[in-house]
Design a protein around this motif. Structure first.
Motif, short mmCIF file in Angstrom:
data_model
loop_
_atom_site.label_atom_id
_atom_site.label_comp_id
_atom_site.label_asym_id
_atom_site.label_seq_id
_atom_site.Cartn_x
_atom_site.Cartn_y
_atom_site.Cartn_z
N LEU A 1 -0.21 -11.65 -9.47
CA LEU A 1 -0.15 -10.21 -9.26
C LEU A 1 0.21 -9.94 -7.80
CD1 LEU A 1 -0.72 -7.42 -10.62
CD2 LEU A 1 -3.02 -7.64 -9.73
N LEU A 2 1.25 -9.20 -7.58
CA LEU A 2 1.71 -8.87 -6.23
C LEU A 2 0.93 -7.68 -5.68
CD1 LEU A 2 5.56 -9.17 -6.72
CD2 LEU A 2 4.04 -10.80 -5.61
N PRO A 3 0.65 -7.71 -4.38
CA PRO A 3 -0.04 -6.56 -3.78
C PRO A 3 0.86 -5.32 -3.80
CG PRO A 3 0.50 -8.20 -2.10
CD PRO A 3 0.92 -8.76 -3.42
N ASP A 4 0.24 -4.15 -3.94
CA ASP A 4 1.02 -2.92 -3.90
C ASP A 4 1.47 -2.64 -2.47
OD1 ASP A 4 -1.16 -1.73 -2.54
OD2 ASP A 4 -1.97 -0.85 -4.36
N ALA A 5 2.25 -1.58 -2.29
CA ALA A 5 2.84 -1.27 -0.99
C ALA A 5 1.77 -1.06 0.08
CB ALA A 5 3.74 -0.05 -1.10
N ALA A 6 0.69 -0.41 -0.28
CA ALA A 6 -0.39 -0.18 0.69
C ALA A 6 -1.02 -1.50 1.12
CB ALA A 6 -1.45 0.75 0.09
N GLU A 7 -1.30 -2.35 0.16
CA GLU A 7 -1.93 -3.64 0.47
C GLU A 7 -0.98 -4.52 1.28
OE1 GLU A 7 -5.35 -6.21 0.13
OE2 GLU A 7 -5.03 -4.07 -0.09
N LYS A 28 -0.14 1.49 13.23
CA LYS A 28 0.86 2.23 12.45
C LYS A 28 0.90 1.73 11.01
CE LYS A 28 5.75 3.63 12.67
NZ LYS A 28 5.87 3.79 11.26
N LEU A 29 0.87 0.43 10.81
CA LEU A 29 0.86 -0.13 9.45
C LEU A 29 -0.38 0.31 8.68
CD1 LEU A 29 2.16 -3.75 10.07
CD2 LEU A 29 3.29 -1.98 8.71
N LEU A 30 -1.52 0.30 9.35
CA LEU A 30 -2.75 0.72 8.68
C LEU A 30 -2.72 2.20 8.32
CD1 LEU A 30 -5.34 -1.29 10.75
CD2 LEU A 30 -4.86 -1.55 8.31
N GLU A 31 -2.18 3.01 9.21
CA GLU A 31 -2.07 4.44 8.92
C GLU A 31 -1.15 4.67 7.71
OE1 GLU A 31 -2.89 6.24 13.37
OE2 GLU A 31 -0.84 5.78 12.80
N GLU A 32 -0.08 3.90 7.61
CA GLU A 32 0.80 4.00 6.45
C GLU A 32 0.07 3.57 5.18
OE1 GLU A 32 4.23 1.62 7.42
OE2 GLU A 32 4.86 2.99 9.02
N ALA A 33 -0.70 2.51 5.27
CA ALA A 33 -1.46 2.04 4.11
C ALA A 33 -2.45 3.10 3.64
CB ALA A 33 -2.19 0.74 4.45
N ILE A 34 -3.09 3.77 4.58
CA ILE A 34 -4.07 4.80 4.24
C ILE A 34 -3.40 6.00 3.57
CG2 ILE A 34 -5.66 6.50 5.25
CD1 ILE A 34 -6.37 4.20 7.30
N VAL A 35 -2.22 6.36 4.02
CA VAL A 35 -1.48 7.45 3.36
C VAL A 35 -1.21 7.08 1.90
CG1 VAL A 35 0.75 8.64 3.30
CG2 VAL A 35 -0.47 8.40 5.46
N LEU A 36 -0.84 5.82 1.67
CA LEU A 36 -0.52 5.38 0.31
C LEU A 36 -1.75 5.24 -0.58
CD1 LEU A 36 2.18 2.71 1.22
CD2 LEU A 36 2.57 4.93 0.12
N GLN A 37 -2.86 4.78 0.00
CA GLN A 37 -4.09 4.55 -0.77
C GLN A 37 -5.30 5.03 0.05
OE1 GLN A 37 -4.64 3.61 -3.82
NE2 GLN A 37 -2.53 3.13 -4.36
N PRO A 38 -5.50 6.33 0.13
CA PRO A 38 -6.57 6.87 0.98
C PRO A 38 -7.99 6.50 0.53
CG PRO A 38 -5.54 8.62 -0.30
CD PRO A 38 -4.73 7.38 -0.53
N GLY A 39 -8.16 6.02 -0.67
CA GLY A 39 -9.49 5.70 -1.16
C GLY A 39 -9.99 4.31 -0.81
N ARG A 40 -9.22 3.54 -0.10
CA ARG A 40 -9.64 2.18 0.26
C ARG A 40 -10.31 2.18 1.63
NH1 ARG A 40 -4.24 -0.97 -2.06
NH2 ARG A 40 -4.64 -0.40 -4.23
#
Length: 86
Positions: A1-7, A28-40
């Motif tokens: 299973l491949l990680p999603d874009a946020a991961e 910057k990468l973490l902020e992008e990940a949070i936009v994609l998956q704010p619940g993590r």
């Protein structure tokens, strides 16, 4: 299973130091990940640590509070104490 874009962004941020990436680029990468998956919450926790390293304490505090709202883990309370002492 491949990680999603946020991961993928989260993992790239974690590997960044080993690859010569600046802390700012990692943030910057973490902020992008949070936009994609704010619940993590662990994304926000890592963001807080990186912001702390950059001495961006107000932003670190905001990331900690958001993470605490999602996952009230003891480490986050400890981290909040570190930030508040700065």
């Amino acid at each position: 299973l491949l990680p999603d874009a946020a991961e993928q962004r989260y993992l790239a941020a974690l590997r960044g130091e080993e690859q010569g990436m600046t802390r700012t680029a990692q943030v910057k990468l973490l902020e992008e990940a949070i936009v994609l998956q704010p619940g993590r919450a662990h994304y926000r926790e890592t963001l807080a640590v990186f912001l702390f390293d950059l001495r961006r304490f107000d932003e670190a505090q905001s990331a900690i509070e958001a993470a605490l709202g999602q996952a009230p883990r003891p480490y986050l309370r400890y981290l909040r104490g570190l930030v508040l002492c700065q």
